[in-house]
Design an enzyme around this catalytic site. Structure first.
Site, PDB file in Angstrom:
ATOM      1  CG  HIS A   1      -6.718  -4.522   0.609  1.00  0.00           C
ATOM      2  ND1 HIS A   1      -5.770  -4.627  -0.378  1.00  0.00           N
ATOM      3  CD2 HIS A   1      -6.333  -5.400   1.576  1.00  0.00           C
ATOM      4  CE1 HIS A   1      -4.867  -5.523  -0.044  1.00  0.00           C
ATOM      5  NE2 HIS A   1      -5.183  -6.011   1.138  1.00  0.00           N
TER       6      HIS A   1
ATOM      7  CE  LYS B   1      -3.014  -2.753   2.960  1.00  0.00           C
ATOM      8  NZ  LYS B   1      -3.229  -3.572   1.758  1.00  0.00           N
TER       9      LYS B   1
ATOM     10  CG  ASP C   1       1.303  18.445   9.984  1.00  0.00           C
ATOM     11  OD1 ASP C   1       0.299  18.324  10.709  1.00  0.00           O
ATOM     12  OD2 ASP C   1       2.462  18.515  10.427  1.00  0.00           O
TER      13      ASP C   1
ATOM     14  CG  HIS D   1       1.699  -8.547   1.449  1.00  0.00           C
ATOM     15  ND1 HIS D   1       1.316  -7.247   1.723  1.00  0.00           N
ATOM     16  CD2 HIS D   1       0.566  -9.288   1.531  1.00  0.00           C
ATOM     17  CE1 HIS D   1       0.026  -7.203   1.959  1.00  0.00           C
ATOM     18  NE2 HIS D   1      -0.463  -8.427   1.852  1.00  0.00           N
TER      19      HIS D   1
ATOM     20  CE  LYS E   1      -0.643  -5.497  -1.234  1.00  0.00           C
ATOM     21  NZ  LYS E   1      -0.971  -6.867  -1.095  1.00  0.00           N
TER      22      LYS E   1
ATOM     23  CG  ASP F   1       6.051  -2.808 -22.898  1.00  0.00           C
ATOM     24  OD1 ASP F   1       6.250  -4.026 -22.810  1.00  0.00           O
ATOM     25  OD2 ASP F   1       5.121  -2.306 -23.557  1.00  0.00           O
TER      26      ASP F   1
END
Length: 398
Positions: free
Chosen positions: A143, A145, A150, A315, A317, A322
């Site tokens: 999962h 990405k 370079d 979507h 995450k 704090d």
């Protein structure tokens, strides 16, 4: 009828045993990787159009090598534009390696793969379904990405490649997500993670090739990458949440945390910590929305606040603790990310970054979401409650 019931029973037993022993076999091979604190420069993207514009431009300017890992690349006009760009760079003499999850990118046909390879792109798929644990391997997905250009520019976060990430899906609408562009010494860890996954998929070990690890300067953003391969993420989150003193703010498309982490959140509420959860109102997969509701009930009773994003599909995450710690990356707040998927998160403590990402979250909550109250929760229809029961039975795999 008896034969059908017998077949279902045998199939269920086979899936259960396959998954159980497949996971045990998998955990024996997991290598926990540790990265030091790095310092880089950052650019945050919350809009797919802005991200793709910058990402495609940086790929276009690549001179030596481009390494790309995505969970999903589709067979639509956005994906084909992306793949055509990679072909162009490969034909220019730039080394291009493209690594895709076999299940997530199932729409990539053999014809497309052949054309990519013919243009000079090195293409491979990770986590291919295989025996003897076929059912488990079908569920074990990469999962992460990652894009590294370079060895000096890195991208990672929640976006994949496809038209819905530009808000062009007629049902989901606008797609709210987060992705980071990094420049600085943190990019070397993104490179290492890509090459680690490349080695697992192809057997080609490039981890010690200096050409892929140029000398990098430090930036202002302190960060530490946390890769997880279906293990160790739960322990990290429990530690992070247990240390919260005033506020826990979570943004996630799927909220299926399991009993232990739920208990940690309830305990935080009892000691006076504000707990706020942001999830999408719409669902992009069957039963994932209903699977969250049993957890919502306990949080709402304990004083937690639940908001559902209504301006399209959420979507992101993000976990903010704090206003001091930000957990940013690819892992959802669900059992699949905790116990099955390969994920990559990043712990960020930079006050400027945390202020910016918190503003994004708060705006999504106050301006683009509606609050789910306990009274509204109790009014949900009977058919919804039935789907909750079904989803709870298979929540490990949602």
């Amino acid at each position: 009828m008896t034969n059908i019931l017998m077949f279902i029973l045998v199939f269920f037993i086979w899936c259960t045993l396959d998954f159980y022993f497949g996971r045990k076999f998998h955990l024996k091979k997991v290598l926990k990787r540790h990265y030091p604190i790095r310092h880089g420069k950052w650019l945050l993207f919350t809009d797919g159009g802005d991200l793709f514009k910058n990402l495609f431009k940086d790929i276009s300017n690549a001179k030596y090598h481009v390494h790309i890992l995505f969970y999903i690349v589709k067979n639509d006009h956005v994906s084909l534009e992306f793949l055509d760009l990679l072909k162009k760079k490969a034909k220019e003499g730039v080394t291009v390696r493209l690594l895709l999850d076999r299940i997530g990118s199932y729409r990539i046909s053999r014809k497309i793969i052949h054309s990519l390879k013919k243009s000079g792109i090195h293409v491979s798929f990770c986590n291919k379904p295989k025996f003897p644990f076929l059912f488990y391997s079908l569920n074990y997905r990469n999962h992460r990405k990652i894009t590294v250009i370079d060895g000096t520019i890195g991208y990672f976060g929640g976006f994949n490649i496809g038209r819905e990430y530009l808000g062009q899906d007629p049902y989901l609408g606008y797609w709210q997500d987060y992705h980071l562009k990094l420049v600085g010494d943190g990019v070397q860890d993104l490179q290492t993670e890509f090459l680690w996954d490349w080695k697992r998929a192809t057997g080609e070990d490039l981890l010690k090739k200096k050409i892929y690890f140029p000398e990098l300067s430090k930036g202002a953003l302190p960060m530490r990458f946390l890769p997880t391969d279906g293990a160790h993420l739960k322990e990290f989150l429990v530690h992070l949440l247990n240390n919260a003193k005033t506020e826990i703010l979570i943004g996630t498309p799927y909220f299926i945390p399991g009993k232990e982490i739920l208990q940690v959140l309830v305990a935080a509420l009892k000691r006076g910590v504000r707990v706020t959860i942001l999830v999408p109102y719409k669902a992009d997969h069957v039963l994932v929305r209903e699977a969250a509701f049993p957890y919502f009930r306990q949080l709402l009773k304990a004083g937690g606040r639940i908001y559902r994003y209504t301006n399209g599909f959420y979507h992101g995450k993000i976990i903010l603790i704090d206003n001091e710690y930000c957990d940013f990356g690819t892992a959802n707040f669900d059992k699949r990310s905790l116990f099955i998927n390969d994920e990559l998160n990043c712990i960020i403590r930079d006050p400027i970054f945390i202020k910016k990402i918190r503003r994004e979250l708060v705006n999504d909550i106050l301006l683009r979401s509606e609050q789910l109250t306990l009274a509204e929760y109790k009014k949900r229809p009977f058919w919804h409650r039935g789907k909750e029961i079904v989803s709870s039975l298979i929540s490990d795999l949602l």
